[in-house]
Design an enzyme around this catalytic site. Structure first.
Site, PDB file in Angstrom:
ATOM      1  N   SER A  41      10.572  27.129  19.202  1.00  0.00           N
ATOM      2  CA  SER A  41       9.638  28.187  19.580  1.00  0.00           C
ATOM      3  C   SER A  41      10.387  29.318  20.284  1.00  0.00           C
ATOM      4  CB  SER A  41       8.552  27.635  20.512  1.00  0.00           C
ATOM      5  OG  SER A  41       7.856  26.577  19.901  1.00  0.00           O
TER       6      SER A  41
ATOM      7  N   GLN B  16       2.309  32.615  17.503  1.00  0.00           N
ATOM      8  CA  GLN B  16       3.623  32.126  17.910  1.00  0.00           C
ATOM      9  C   GLN B  16       4.670  32.544  16.892  1.00  0.00           C
ATOM     10  OE1 GLN B  16       5.111  27.854  17.512  1.00  0.00           O
ATOM     11  NE2 GLN B  16       4.725  27.934  19.718  1.00  0.00           N
TER      12      GLN B  16
ATOM     13  N   ASP C  18       1.329  24.013  20.790  1.00  0.00           N
ATOM     14  CA  ASP C  18       2.719  24.154  20.352  1.00  0.00           C
ATOM     15  C   ASP C  18       3.154  23.059  19.390  1.00  0.00           C
ATOM     16  OD1 ASP C  18       5.265  25.494  20.458  1.00  0.00           O
ATOM     17  OD2 ASP C  18       6.000  23.919  21.794  1.00  0.00           O
TER      18      ASP C  18
END
Length: 294
Positions: free
Chosen positions: A235, A285, A210
């Site tokens: 995110s 993502q 991430d």
């Protein structure tokens, strides 16, 4: 947990959740670069919680997650695991992370017993050896005068001290104002050796995944990100597929690209390779990517 430096020990302690009921766990948070819980931390902790309810001979092969609310770094996070299915080969778990009475994160993860199968993979792209690239401590001070906050270098180094992460090319904040091909590569490994538990290595890779995945979105538009104040982001969802065994304490190449951005959102997709060229992980993502209003 063997021969690890203090920052890595601290991270491993962060992932060592407290079990408060059979399928309920509690985790703490650590300082992050921005004033909210780092998404990779929540994802890794949720995967730890799921993995602790699964037989040890079953390894994680995929996860799918949604970030629902910003986490409060000053409060504990409670992880509740639902045992969705225990089949002959696959085990499925669902995890909800809660703070202040509200869900902040949702994870579904699947685990599988090892079996032989058909084999093929995409080739590893070219990249310079990680040892030839500058460390974060060598690279970040170059950009100190571009950052909005004077302590950004220190915040970066503190938040990522457990991980040796090296950019192959200039990061977004290094080339802000100049659009580039929407592709970014970094090498990473933990700053210290890890025990052999496969779940631990999967959770550490989830944690790191991430950190940089939306960089390629920023590069396409010549944006430097929150550090230089030209983008606001967070995110939204995150998915990973674990294809082959790997170690998070050995070099992994994170090859990232962005096929699209629109509607205040950007999409990043990536492949993670071992240094000897095996495709270990695929990642996708989507995140909020907004230009601040003047």
């Amino acid at each position: 947990m063997t021969e690890s430096a203090q920052p890595l020990d601290d991270l491993l302690d962060l992932l060592d959740l407290e079990r408060i009921e059979q399928d309920i766990f509690r985790g703490e948070s650590r300082s992050a670069i921005v004033p909210r819980v780092f998404g990779g931390q929540v994802a890794a902790q949720a995967l730890v919680a799921a993995g602790r309810t699964v037989p040890q001979d079953r390894i994680a092969h995929s996860l799918h997650a949604y970030f629902l609310r910003a986490g409060d770094p000053g409060a504990p996070i409670v992880y509740t695991v639902d045992r969705i299915r225990d089949g002959r080969s696959f085990t499925t778990r669902r995890v909800v992370a809660v703070q202040h009475g509200h869900p902040i994160f949702h994870l579904s993860a699947s685990f599988q017993t090892y079996e032989e199968g058909l084999e093929h993979q995409a080739d590893m792209p070219p990249a310079p050896a990680p040892e030839t690239l500058p460390t974060a401590a060598e690279m970040l001070p170059r950009y100190a005068d571009r950052f909005v906050h004077p302590d950004t270098v220190e915040r970066f180094l503190e938040a990522r001290a457990a991980v040796d992460l090296r950019y192959v090319e200039e990061p977004p904040y290094g080339t802000a104002g100049t659009p580039r091909e929407p592709r970014s590569q970094v090498w990473f490994r933990t700053n210290g050796k890890l025990a052999d538990d496969p779940l631990l290595h999967v959770c550490l890779a989830t944690y790191v995944s991430d950190m940089t995945l939306l960089d390629s979105v920023l590069l396409a538009h010549g944006r430097g990100g929150w550090a230089v104040g030209d983008v606001v982001g967070a995110s939204l969802d995150h998915a990973m597929w674990f294809h082959r065994p790997f170690r998070a304490d050995e070099w992994l190449l994170y090859d990232q690209e962005s096929p699209s951005s629109s509607g205040g959102r950007g999409l990043g997709q990536a492949r993670i390779y071992t240094q000897d060229g095996r495709l270990a992980i695929s990642v996708i993502q989507e995140g909020v990517v907004r230009v601040p209003r003047g």
